[in-house]
Design a protein around this motif. Sequence first.
Motif, short mmCIF file in Angstrom:
data_model
loop_
_atom_site.label_atom_id
_atom_site.label_comp_id
_atom_site.label_asym_id
_atom_site.label_seq_id
_atom_site.Cartn_x
_atom_site.Cartn_y
_atom_site.Cartn_z
N GLN A 95 0.87 -1.18 0.00
CA GLN A 95 0.00 0.00 0.00
C GLN A 95 0.90 1.22 0.00
OE1 GLN A 95 -2.96 0.14 3.08
NE2 GLN A 95 -3.79 2.10 2.40
N LEU A 98 0.24 7.86 -2.20
CA LEU A 98 0.26 8.51 -3.51
C LEU A 98 1.37 9.55 -3.63
CD1 LEU A 98 -3.41 9.13 -4.69
CD2 LEU A 98 -1.61 7.90 -5.88
N ASP A 126 -10.61 8.16 -4.13
CA ASP A 126 -10.16 6.91 -3.52
C ASP A 126 -11.36 6.09 -3.05
OD1 ASP A 126 -11.02 8.02 -1.13
OD2 ASP A 126 -9.00 8.40 -0.34
N ALA A 127 -11.10 5.09 -2.21
CA ALA A 127 -12.16 4.16 -1.82
C ALA A 127 -13.27 4.81 -1.00
CB ALA A 127 -11.57 2.99 -1.04
N VAL A 132 -8.71 12.97 -5.03
CA VAL A 132 -7.25 12.89 -5.16
C VAL A 132 -6.75 13.92 -6.16
CG1 VAL A 132 -5.36 11.40 -5.92
CG2 VAL A 132 -7.18 10.46 -4.48
N THR A 245 -11.62 2.17 -13.53
CA THR A 245 -10.67 1.71 -12.53
C THR A 245 -9.51 1.02 -13.22
OG1 THR A 245 -11.89 -0.37 -12.28
CG2 THR A 245 -12.45 1.41 -10.74
N THR A 253 -3.39 0.93 -2.85
CA THR A 253 -3.74 2.32 -3.16
C THR A 253 -4.29 2.44 -4.57
OG1 THR A 253 -2.03 3.15 -1.66
CG2 THR A 253 -2.85 4.67 -3.33
N GLU A 256 -7.80 1.03 -5.26
CA GLU A 256 -8.94 1.76 -4.71
C GLU A 256 -9.18 3.11 -5.39
OE1 GLU A 256 -8.79 -0.22 -0.24
OE2 GLU A 256 -8.06 1.83 -0.51
N LEU A 257 -8.42 3.42 -6.43
CA LEU A 257 -8.62 4.66 -7.17
C LEU A 257 -9.66 4.47 -8.27
CD1 LEU A 257 -4.96 5.98 -7.65
CD2 LEU A 257 -6.64 6.70 -5.94
#
Length: 277
Positions: A95, A98, A126-127, A132, A245, A253, A256-257
Amino acid sequence: MTTVAPVRRNSKDSPAQAPSEVGALLRAWREERRVSQLELALRADSSARHISFVETGRSKPSEEFVLKLAERLDVPVRERNALLLAAGYAPRFPQTPLDDPAMDGLRAGLQQLLQGFEPYPALVVDATYQVVAANRGIAMLLDGLPEDVLEPPLNAMRITLHPRGLASRIRNLGEWRGHLLHQMERQIALHRSAALRALYEEVAAYPVAEPGEDTAADGQVHHFALPCRIEHEGRVLSFVSSISTFNTPMDVTVAELAVETLLPADPATVKYLQSRV
């Protein structure tokens, strides 16, 4: 003196073996996905008996078998690490923050992607829908909102559904709010995230103002997806949302973007956005 022989217990009389931690987790994910042991076995080239043994702790799954079952059950990458740990193995997926130098290429690529969508609004979340990155199209839609609503960190769901946020400008708020809440419900079922559940409960509790009159565009417009109709500088812009996705992510990371793009849903919106370039 009489000697009493020990009583031998038949295997049928033995107490059932307690499920292992990984077995219990796998069973929970299987039930969450509404998949039978037989169906999972077919997906994983195994047998229902072996799946049963893994779930009850009678058989310890190999690292690769844990990952195979997780993939067949569409378990999120973050939770695959939890399954591996429960089975006694090291996490497989890192993980990486960013802002880590290792993510320089990813950040540059995302920024280039967002700029490429302009003048159409696009953002990366993100999740838990934290923003972001975003392009100038998003900045245009947020222009003029109260400063306290725009205080970082920005959250896409909060900024959209807050009564002093974009919700005050969305002409079909009832429909769009229902769509977003349903989207979050699907994400909660997929990820089983406490943070996402808390966000859902927060935004679902926001008061909903009486919907204004939805002034449709001139003529009958055929919509191929539910549009979001946003008032902007005296005009009503119509958008449909597209979410992308990453394919086969190897980092929590990145997994989950999501990139969300608001595409024009009618010619009038296209013309207005292009006039602002």
